[in-house]
Motif scaffolding. Structure first.
Motif, PDB file in Angstrom:
ATOM      1  N   ALA A  91      18.036 -10.002  50.283  1.00 48.36           N
ATOM      2  CA  ALA A  91      18.373  -8.595  50.047  1.00 48.36           C
ATOM      3  C   ALA A  91      17.403  -7.991  49.045  1.00 48.36           C
ATOM      4  CB  ALA A  91      19.805  -8.453  49.539  1.00 48.36           C
ATOM      5  N   ILE A  92      17.344  -6.652  49.046  1.00 44.54           N
ATOM      6  CA  ILE A  92      16.500  -5.897  48.118  1.00 44.54           C
ATOM      7  C   ILE A  92      17.391  -4.944  47.334  1.00 44.54           C
ATOM      8  CG2 ILE A  92      14.566  -4.286  47.895  1.00 44.54           C
ATOM      9  CD1 ILE A  92      13.602  -5.339  50.644  1.00 44.54           C
ATOM     10  N   LEU A  93      17.248  -4.957  46.015  1.00 43.12           N
ATOM     11  CA  LEU A  93      17.974  -4.043  45.130  1.00 43.12           C
ATOM     12  C   LEU A  93      16.972  -3.085  44.510  1.00 43.12           C
ATOM     13  CD1 LEU A  93      20.495  -3.101  43.558  1.00 43.12           C
ATOM     14  CD2 LEU A  93      20.020  -4.924  41.890  1.00 43.12           C
ATOM     15  N   CYS A  94      17.206  -1.785  44.675  1.00 46.15           N
ATOM     16  CA  CYS A  94      16.279  -0.747  44.200  1.00 46.15           C
ATOM     17  C   CYS A  94      16.762  -0.162  42.876  1.00 46.15           C
ATOM     18  CB  CYS A  94      16.140   0.350  45.246  1.00 46.15           C
ATOM     19  SG  CYS A  94      15.552  -0.252  46.850  1.00 46.15           S
ATOM     20  N   GLY A  95      15.823   0.001  41.933  1.00 48.40           N
ATOM     21  CA  GLY A  95      16.175   0.391  40.574  1.00 48.40           C
ATOM     22  C   GLY A  95      16.604   1.826  40.399  1.00 48.40           C
ATOM     23  N   ASN A  96      16.253   2.730  41.325  1.00 51.98           N
ATOM     24  CA  ASN A  96      16.728   4.114  41.283  1.00 51.98           C
ATOM     25  C   ASN A  96      16.542   4.756  42.656  1.00 51.98           C
ATOM     26  OD1 ASN A  96      14.020   5.091  41.512  1.00 51.98           O
ATOM     27  ND2 ASN A  96      13.785   5.127  39.291  1.00 51.98           N
ATOM     28  N   GLY A  97      16.938   6.014  42.778  1.00 49.63           N
ATOM     29  CA  GLY A  97      16.928   6.677  44.072  1.00 49.63           C
ATOM     30  C   GLY A  97      15.538   6.853  44.648  1.00 49.63           C
ATOM     31  N   GLN A  98      14.560   7.152  43.808  1.00 44.62           N
ATOM     32  CA  GLN A  98      13.201   7.324  44.301  1.00 44.62           C
ATOM     33  C   GLN A  98      12.634   6.013  44.841  1.00 44.62           C
ATOM     34  OE1 GLN A  98      11.771   9.264  40.586  1.00 44.62           O
ATOM     35  NE2 GLN A  98      10.993  10.867  41.917  1.00 44.62           N
ATOM     36  N   VAL A  99      12.957   4.913  44.175  1.00 45.62           N
ATOM     37  CA  VAL A  99      12.519   3.605  44.659  1.00 45.62           C
ATOM     38  C   VAL A  99      13.198   3.288  45.995  1.00 45.62           C
ATOM     39  CG1 VAL A  99      12.574   1.127  44.204  1.00 45.62           C
ATOM     40  CG2 VAL A  99      11.974   2.706  42.373  1.00 45.62           C
ATOM     41  N   THR A 100      14.488   3.622  46.121  1.00 44.33           N
ATOM     42  CA  THR A 100      15.208   3.372  47.372  1.00 44.33           C
ATOM     43  C   THR A 100      14.510   4.064  48.540  1.00 44.33           C
ATOM     44  OG1 THR A 100      17.306   3.237  46.159  1.00 44.33           O
ATOM     45  CG2 THR A 100      17.444   3.531  48.546  1.00 44.33           C
ATOM     46  N   LEU A 101      14.128   5.313  48.353  1.00 41.53           N
ATOM     47  CA  LEU A 101      13.455   6.049  49.416  1.00 41.53           C
ATOM     48  C   LEU A 101      12.118   5.404  49.776  1.00 41.53           C
ATOM     49  CD1 LEU A 101      13.295   8.462  51.312  1.00 41.53           C
ATOM     50  CD2 LEU A 101      12.368   9.817  49.414  1.00 41.53           C
ATOM     51  N   ALA A 102      11.340   5.007  48.762  1.00 40.16           N
ATOM     52  CA  ALA A 102      10.048   4.379  49.020  1.00 40.16           C
ATOM     53  C   ALA A 102      10.215   3.062  49.767  1.00 40.16           C
ATOM     54  CB  ALA A 102       9.310   4.156  47.699  1.00 40.16           C
ATOM     55  N   VAL A 103      11.230   2.284  49.399  1.00 40.74           N
ATOM     56  CA  VAL A 103      11.457   0.991  50.052  1.00 40.74           C
ATOM     57  C   VAL A 103      11.906   1.190  51.496  1.00 40.74           C
ATOM     58  CG1 VAL A 103      12.959  -1.055  50.070  1.00 40.74           C
ATOM     59  CG2 VAL A 103      11.898  -0.284  47.928  1.00 40.74           C
TER      60      VAL A 103
ATOM     61  N   LEU B  83      19.938  -4.097  51.786  1.00 42.74           N
ATOM     62  CA  LEU B  83      19.305  -3.068  50.963  1.00 42.74           C
ATOM     63  C   LEU B  83      20.381  -2.327  50.180  1.00 42.74           C
ATOM     64  CD1 LEU B  83      16.737  -1.518  50.138  1.00 42.74           C
ATOM     65  CD2 LEU B  83      17.255   0.092  51.971  1.00 42.74           C
ATOM     66  N   MET B  84      20.125  -2.197  48.892  1.00 46.72           N
ATOM     67  CA  MET B  84      21.084  -1.527  48.007  1.00 46.72           C
ATOM     68  C   MET B  84      20.310  -0.766  46.949  1.00 46.72           C
ATOM     69  SD  MET B  84      24.168  -3.396  45.943  1.00 46.72           S
ATOM     70  CE  MET B  84      25.380  -2.446  45.016  1.00 46.72           C
ATOM     71  N   GLY B  85      20.819   0.400  46.561  1.00 45.72           N
ATOM     72  CA  GLY B  85      20.118   1.206  45.574  1.00 45.72           C
ATOM     73  C   GLY B  85      21.022   1.723  44.472  1.00 45.72           C
ATOM     74  N   ILE B  86      20.452   1.856  43.277  1.00 43.59           N
ATOM     75  CA  ILE B  86      21.130   2.556  42.183  1.00 43.59           C
ATOM     76  C   ILE B  86      20.807   4.041  42.332  1.00 43.59           C
ATOM     77  CG2 ILE B  86      21.267   2.852  39.681  1.00 43.59           C
ATOM     78  CD1 ILE B  86      20.520  -0.094  39.399  1.00 43.59           C
ATOM     79  N   ASP B  87      21.822   4.866  42.326  1.00 43.29           N
ATOM     80  CA  ASP B  87      21.801   6.324  42.550  1.00 43.29           C
ATOM     81  C   ASP B  87      22.245   6.632  43.979  1.00 43.29           C
ATOM     82  OD1 ASP B  87      20.963   6.926  39.990  1.00 43.29           O
ATOM     83  OD2 ASP B  87      18.854   7.152  40.532  1.00 43.29           O
ATOM     84  N   GLU B  88      23.262   7.455  44.088  1.00 43.68           N
ATOM     85  CA  GLU B  88      23.756   7.948  45.380  1.00 43.68           C
ATOM     86  C   GLU B  88      23.087   9.291  45.667  1.00 43.68           C
ATOM     87  OE1 GLU B  88      26.159   8.853  48.845  1.00 43.68           O
ATOM     88  OE2 GLU B  88      25.322   7.065  47.912  1.00 43.68           O
ATOM     89  N   LEU B  89      22.387   9.361  46.786  1.00 42.15           N
ATOM     90  CA  LEU B  89      21.719  10.593  47.209  1.00 42.15           C
ATOM     91  C   LEU B  89      22.295  11.044  48.543  1.00 42.15           C
ATOM     92  CD1 LEU B  89      18.103   9.483  46.294  1.00 42.15           C
ATOM     93  CD2 LEU B  89      19.693  10.798  44.904  1.00 42.15           C
ATOM     94  N   ASP B  90      22.179  12.354  48.825  1.00 43.91           N
ATOM     95  CA  ASP B  90      22.818  12.904  50.017  1.00 43.91           C
ATOM     96  C   ASP B  90      22.401  12.188  51.290  1.00 43.91           C
ATOM     97  OD1 ASP B  90      24.150  14.744  48.477  1.00 43.91           O
ATOM     98  OD2 ASP B  90      22.714  16.365  48.810  1.00 43.91           O
ATOM     99  N   TRP B  91      21.152  11.766  51.371  1.00 50.44           N
ATOM    100  CA  TRP B  91      20.654  11.190  52.614  1.00 50.44           C
ATOM    101  C   TRP B  91      21.034   9.724  52.787  1.00 50.44           C
ATOM    102  CZ3 TRP B  91      17.732   7.126  51.172  1.00 50.44           C
ATOM    103  CH2 TRP B  91      17.062   7.188  49.947  1.00 50.44           C
ATOM    104  N   CYS B  92      21.617   9.103  51.765  1.00 47.58           N
ATOM    105  CA  CYS B  92      21.917   7.665  51.860  1.00 47.58           C
ATOM    106  C   CYS B  92      22.927   7.356  52.967  1.00 47.58           C
ATOM    107  CB  CYS B  92      22.440   7.149  50.526  1.00 47.58           C
ATOM    108  SG  CYS B  92      21.148   7.019  49.245  1.00 47.58           S
TER     109      CYS B  92
END
Length: 351
Positions: free
Chosen positions: A247-259, A275-284
């Motif tokens: 699994a991949i854990l992303c440190g913030n929302g911008q990293v989640t989008l890049a990954v 795949l999991m990210g810190i920060d909930e964004l509308d597109w998630c």
């Protein structure tokens, strides 16, 4: 009376609320606690009916409190900054304050200029969500009595109130969820941590917690625009010869989008690769199959920052700085649902 194109005056608000002009002035000048709850409500309702907006510049010119709160932001394009800024603005509005935001774009020169600009407007307090390269300037402002709150940041040499996410708790929640879903090998992707204490805290906690949970943990830290470096790092991690669920854990929302962009380019199926990210964004929730996230309570964080400023204004002493940390909410979607694992489907939420 409906609002008109002409701005209502403070005298008209006083007459409509059945109070004195002085009471309305106190309501909008940081002395609201001197008024009864009923009087505060009448003034608020009258101001809303008449469309009254206080003029912070005029108040400042008269020598009274300006009613202005300054906010210094490192990157106004960052989704977290936008969300927490909304929380700060809402809190300011409820307390009759106006928010003045300056974006530094991670530029040291611009940060210094913006600090000078904000203080020239006689702000009543400053909320800082920036790299803080000018720690000496911020320390001087705090030493001169300006209420200062660090938002999602700690700055060396500055004794100020801090408000933000409980980073240790967030990382622990993420790893516990991934373990529950059967993942045993996790890559933590983060922007370079040197510019932000929150990134440093999350990375350090990941390294210690993955070890204590007997996970195979690796860290990839890089500049956000380093797409080639991200692709190389993901390739090395995903192509390693291993049978462990990954699994991949992303440190913030911008990293989640890049990954996500990098994984889509490699046609990597999410879920099989978690795949999991810190920060909930509308597109998630819109990206197939839905991205599991840890949502920060940005409105509550913004409210707490303004509350700390107001508390500092009211204090006559200088007590120890207060650090207020918030727990995120886990929003479970199918990006962490491994095939064949019996687990709830998307959009399960856990505090």
């Amino acid at each position: 009376m409906p609002a008109t194109s002409r701005s209502a005056t403070i005298l008209e608000v006083a007459r409509d609320a059945g109070v004195s002009k002085t009471s309305v002035s106190r309501y909008y000048s940081g002395e609201r606690e001197r008024l009864s709850t009923g009087m505060q409500q009448r003034i608020a309702h009258a101001a809303e009916r008449l469309g009254y907006q206080p003029n912070p510049m005029a108040r400042g010119l008269k020598g009274g409190p300006s009613g202005l709160v300054g906010m210094l932001v490192a990157d106004i394009r960052n989704p977290f900054s936008v969300a927490v800024m909304h929380g700060v603005e809402q809190a300011c509005r409820r307390q009759g304050l106006s928010l003045m935001v300056c974006n530094t774009d991670n530029d040291p020169t611009l940060e210094r200029q913006n600090l000078a600009l904000l203080t020239s407007y006689r702000i009543e307090g400053l909320i800082v969500n920036a790299a803080g390269r000018h720690g000496e300037a911020l320390a001087e402002l705090a030493g001169n009595g300006l209420p200062l709150v660090l938002l999602d940041r700690s700055l060396e040499g500055i004794d100020a109130d801090e408000v933000g996410l409980d980073n240790d708790r967030a990382i622990d929640m993420a790893l516990d969820h991934l373990i529950e879903r059967g993942y045993r090998r996790v890559l933590f992707v983060t922007e370079l941590p040197a510019r932000a204490s929150s990134r440093q805290a999350r990375m350090a906690r990941f390294e210690s917690s993955s070890m204590s949970r007997q996970l195979e943990g690796e860290v990839l830290s890089l500049e956000l625009n380093d797409t080639a470096g991200l692709d190389r790092g993901l390739s090395a991690f995903l192509d390693a010869a291993t049978q462990q669920p990954t699994a991949i854990l992303c440190g913030n929302g911008q990293v989640t989008l890049a990954v996500i962009r990098a994984l889509q380019a490699r046609r990597v199926p999410l879920g099989e690769i978690g795949l999991m990210g810190i920060d909930e964004l509308d597109w998630c929730q819109l990206v197939t199959p839905g991205i599991t996230t840890l949502a920060q309570p940005t409105d509550a964080i913004g409210q707490a920052a303004v509350d700390r400023l107001r508390a500092r204004q009211a204090e006559r002493t200088t007590p120890e700085p207060r650090h207020e940390r918030f727990t995120p909410t886990l929003i479970i979607r199918d990006s962490t649902r491994r095939p064949g694992i019996d687990a709830p489907h998307c959009d399960e939420t856990r505090p």
